[in-house]
Design a protein around this motif. Structure first.
Motif, mmCIF file in Angstrom:
data_model
loop_
_atom_site.group_PDB
_atom_site.id
_atom_site.type_symbol
_atom_site.label_atom_id
_atom_site.label_comp_id
_atom_site.label_asym_id
_atom_site.label_seq_id
_atom_site.Cartn_x
_atom_site.Cartn_y
_atom_site.Cartn_z
ATOM 1 N N ASN A 134 3.813 1.634 1.457
ATOM 2 C CA ASN A 134 3.311 2.325 0.272
ATOM 3 C C ASN A 134 2.648 3.624 0.714
ATOM 4 N N ARG A 135 3.300 4.736 0.460
ATOM 5 C CA ARG A 135 2.789 6.011 0.919
ATOM 6 C C ARG A 135 1.598 6.499 0.109
ATOM 7 N N TYR A 136 1.280 5.815 -0.984
ATOM 8 C CA TYR A 136 0.140 6.213 -1.796
ATOM 9 C C TYR A 136 -1.164 5.592 -1.316
ATOM 10 N N LEU A 137 -1.080 4.675 -0.374
ATOM 11 C CA LEU A 137 -2.269 4.050 0.196
ATOM 12 C C LEU A 137 -2.443 4.549 1.623
ATOM 13 N N ARG A 138 -3.648 4.956 1.954
ATOM 14 C CA ARG A 138 -3.923 5.456 3.300
ATOM 15 C C ARG A 138 -3.911 4.289 4.282
ATOM 16 N N PRO A 139 -3.738 4.563 5.566
ATOM 17 C CA PRO A 139 -3.853 3.500 6.572
ATOM 18 C C PRO A 139 -5.275 2.931 6.601
#
Length: 450
Positions: free
Chosen positions: A47-52
């Motif tokens: 999910n690219r909308y959540l940061r690591p």
């Protein structure tokens, strides 16, 4: 012999079966044909909308810079334009894969990954280079570390103090901040401290030279919270040699040219007036040209303005010096003509052809005339003088205030009276160069060492 052949056949079959049981396309080996399936596997469930490290602490993002060039530094707009290579590193545990290799991904796949929202707060204009493709670099390491590099050109504001222009030293900054993630989400740091910045040591600029630079880590405080901030400070020293040859030397020569009139005869009115007016007009043009590359309206009184003002004052003073010298010369000549006419009328009235003797040429002093006239005439003249003196004393008793005013005016006139107007040029030949040298010493000491 047959036993040896049987043993060799068994070994060949064993290697062949081993190759089939353990194929070469495991996670540690990469080739071009398996690159896309591997990216698809890494992106599965991503999910690219959540940061690591979501809900596990902030993401540490390391920064490094390569300054490719500083194209322009504008004092009018107070900014500079630079082309930089910005590199960012962070670790995303969702991108871990087996092995010790790294994968360089096409820059167009950046839309599939989470990337930091880094921006330059002081940037006026900026763009990402896109010839022949967008200049992006994405490299993913096996431990989940992501390297994201950009090539950008930005015009960045730089507050300048121009009070010592062109002997000034400007300190500009390049700031990097996070737009939306605060300190609870991301943390910025320089990967190698001051060594994180490359290219400034070998940079060559037209008017400046880079003296020093250093990096700092700070926080940007806004109404919405505290955000990470990295700052690169670099000091620029202006090269004054260009301005010495273009402005200072011509202005000095103009001042020296204005002194030439001190050695020209005061009777040569066209020559001295032409030199004075020409130098004043040329100095005015030089002053206007020196301001073309600077802000039209600012609160700075620059060092170059002070020097040009000093030179203009000396040039204009030389013109005024001739005006004063010419005025006193004409005044002295008028007084001599007046005395000559007075003596002529006196001789004609007495019918005496003897040569009179003039003992004073000052306008506020009486003229004593020696003559070979008879004693009775002389005594009559003395008696007339005594009678006039008595009458003056009687009038002085009545109008004391009027006589005091006349005496004061005569004293004031005597102060501004020059016995020999030609001495004005003689004194100016020494006073003007000495004063100009003294002012130059003070000027350069103040602006170079203070």
């Amino acid at each position: 012999m047959s036993v040896r052949l049987h043993t060799l056949l068994i070994l060949c079959l064993s290697f062949t079966l081993g190759g089939c049981m353990y194929p070469s396309n495991h996670w540690g080996d990469w080739n071009d044909s398996q690159l896309l399936p591997t990216i698809q596997k890494l992106m599965k469930g991503y999910n690219r909308y959540l940061r690591p490290n979501f809900n596990e602490g902030p993401v540490e993002i390391g920064m490094s810079l390569d300054i490719a060039s500083i194209d322009a530094i504008s004092e009018i707009n107070m900014d500079y334009t630079a082309t930089i290579f910005l590199r960012q590193r962070w670790r995303d545990s969702r991108l871990v894969f087996p092995g010790n290799e790294s994968v360089s991904v096409d820059g167009r796949l950046v839309s599939l990954l989470w990337i930091p929202d880094t921006f330059i707060p002081d940037s006026k204009r900026s763009f990402l280079h896109d010839v022949t493709v967008e200049n992006r670099l994405i490299r993913i390491f096996s431990n989940g570390t992501v390297l994201y590099a950009l090539r950008i050109t930005a015009t960045i504001a730089c507050n300048m103090d121009l009070t010592k222009y062109p002997m000034d030293r400007q300190v500009c900054t390049l700031q990097l901040e996070s737009w939306g993630y605060n300190l609870q989400d991301v943390v910025f740091y320089w990967t190698r401290g001051n060594d994180s910045v490359k290219g400034l040591d070998t940079l060559r600029l037209a008017q400046y030279s880079v003296e020093t630079y250093y990096t700092t880590v700070s926080e940007a405080v806004y109404e919405t919270g505290q955000y990470p901030k990295l700052v690169l400070h670099f000091a620029l020293r202006r090269n004054v040699l260009f301005f010495i040859l273009e402005t200072y030397v011509p202005s000095i020569l103009l001042v020296v040219l204005s002194w030439v009139s001190f050695w020209i005869s005061q009777s040569s009115v066209p020559a001295r007036t032409c030199i004075g007016v020409t130098t004043v007009l040329t100095m005015t043009t030089l002053m206007m040209g020196a301001r073309t590359s600077l802000p039209n309206a600012n609160c700075f009184i620059k060092a170059i303005d002070v020097y040009l003002g000093i030179c203009f004052t000396f040039i204009f003073g030389a013109l005024l010096e001739y005006a004063c010298a010419h005025f006193y010369t004409m005044q002295h000549q008028t007084i001599e003509d007046f005395h000559r006419d007075l003596l002529k009328e006196f001789n004609e009235s007495n019918g005496n052809s003897s040569i009179p003797i003039v003992t004073s040429t000052q306008p506020n002093q009486s003229v004593e005339i020696g003559s070979t006239a008879d004693e009775p005439a002389e005594q009559a003249a003395h008696s007339d003088t005594r009678n006039s003196a008595v009458s003056k004393e009687e009038m002085a008793g009545q109008g004391c205030s009027l006589s005091s005013v006349k005496k004061a005016s005569r004293r004031a006139a005597s102060v501004f009276t020059v016995e020999n107007p030609h001495n004005i040029d003689c004194h100016a030949r020494t006073a003007f160069p000495a004063a100009f040298l003294f002012v130059n010493i003070l000027y350069w000491l103040y602006y170079l060492f203070l």
